[in-house]
Design a protein around this motif. Sequence first.
Motif, mmCIF file in Angstrom:
data_model
loop_
_atom_site.group_PDB
_atom_site.id
_atom_site.type_symbol
_atom_site.label_atom_id
_atom_site.label_comp_id
_atom_site.label_asym_id
_atom_site.label_seq_id
_atom_site.Cartn_x
_atom_site.Cartn_y
_atom_site.Cartn_z
ATOM 1 N N TYR A 1 0.831 -1.201 0.000
ATOM 2 C CA TYR A 1 0.000 0.000 0.000
ATOM 3 C C TYR A 1 0.869 1.256 0.000
ATOM 4 O O TYR A 1 0.589 2.227 -0.701
ATOM 5 C CB TYR A 1 -0.918 0.024 1.220
ATOM 6 C CG TYR A 1 -2.183 -0.805 1.088
ATOM 7 C CD1 TYR A 1 -2.486 -1.507 -0.082
ATOM 8 C CD2 TYR A 1 -3.090 -0.896 2.148
ATOM 9 C CE1 TYR A 1 -3.646 -2.259 -0.183
ATOM 10 C CE2 TYR A 1 -4.252 -1.647 2.042
ATOM 11 C CZ TYR A 1 -4.528 -2.323 0.875
ATOM 12 O OH TYR A 1 -5.684 -3.073 0.767
ATOM 13 N N HIS B 1 -7.999 -4.692 -5.746
ATOM 14 C CA HIS B 1 -7.529 -5.540 -4.650
ATOM 15 C C HIS B 1 -7.120 -6.925 -5.149
ATOM 16 O O HIS B 1 -6.064 -7.454 -4.760
ATOM 17 C CB HIS B 1 -8.640 -5.652 -3.608
ATOM 18 C CG HIS B 1 -8.381 -6.652 -2.531
ATOM 19 N ND1 HIS B 1 -7.574 -6.392 -1.460
ATOM 20 C CD2 HIS B 1 -8.833 -7.940 -2.372
ATOM 21 C CE1 HIS B 1 -7.523 -7.454 -0.668
ATOM 22 N NE2 HIS B 1 -8.274 -8.401 -1.194
ATOM 23 N N ILE C 1 -8.060 1.584 -3.119
ATOM 24 C CA ILE C 1 -8.122 0.172 -3.476
ATOM 25 C C ILE C 1 -9.588 -0.187 -3.670
ATOM 26 O O ILE C 1 -10.421 0.052 -2.779
ATOM 27 C CB ILE C 1 -7.509 -0.722 -2.373
ATOM 28 C CG1 ILE C 1 -6.081 -0.280 -2.046
ATOM 29 C CG2 ILE C 1 -7.538 -2.185 -2.805
ATOM 30 C CD1 ILE C 1 -5.090 -0.401 -3.184
#
Length: 341
Positions: free
Chosen positions: A234, A252, A319
């Motif tokens: 991330y 994702h 995301i």
Amino acid sequence: MNTGSISEMVLNRSVVKHIAKNKKITEGGAAAGNDAALLDIREDAHLTVAEGYCDSAELPKDNDVVSGLSCLEMAYIRACNNLYAAGGKPNFISVRLTLGTKVKEGVVRKMMNDLTELTSSQGIFIIGGDTKISEAMKEDKYTAAVTAFSNTGNPCSTKILPGDRLIVAGDAGLYGAAVLRERHKEVLKDKLPASYLDKIKINDRSVLSIEKAAEAAYKDGAKKVHDASFGGIYAAIYQIAEAAGLGARVKHECIPIKQETIEICERLGLNPYLLCSTGALVAAASPENAESVVNSIRANTELAVYDAGEFTKEKLKCIVSDIFPINRKLDMPDGDEIFGD
């Protein structure tokens, strides 16, 4: 060992003794009494510099995360990865060690000997460094930092644009999960089968290098490569987009991750996507080159790799998913789950 500069006797026999000489160092270099190194780079167009860091709090004592891996070698791997991400290859390195007062000389000697054997086999020379003993450190702890120098750099200077593709290569949190597996083996053995936990051990340290993946990405048109390490995948996504002044929208299900990493993190209450991911990378490529970049990384490495999303004009980094009910905003990176357990 006493506080302050490491004694010259220890410095010479446990640090300097293990460093090979190189003819491009025309003055100074790694030796007691030398404050700097003068490098002959007259034939080189430019110099690229990158840093790598590790400390003894990261790797468990008597660790079995990666066979024989030391704190100093981990710092070296990360410095090299940062150079590979910039399109370079290391020629020289500088080493910096900060030691607690009760760190044994043998620990320093072994780390330096192992690093010198490794760098010598790769044609990379240690040009200097600094070794200090500090009361600011816990008595039995130490830190290692490596600065890597390259006479090559990013072959690409193309700006990342909205609509460019964001590629993710390498399993998110794999290295961090290997650390957690070792650090919490007594807790995890009651929650997961030993055969399952063994799957997350890193048996080959080459897994931690992004050299081949970065080279393959640039060869087939990547605009930029960014090493994923502290802060996890991330953080890497956030940083590559932020550096471009753009946002990012990433799926994702297109972020590679091992189920074992997810299971270990679930048992420990941690987020695997915020877990140290040394050995993984993110890259930017134009829509017309993205497939070639993905295929090139796939053909030249054993990494899982996907075209995971796109850069956006809107600054939001998020995301999303076509499968799961996920729409997560990525915040500015803050720490790493490897230290939050």
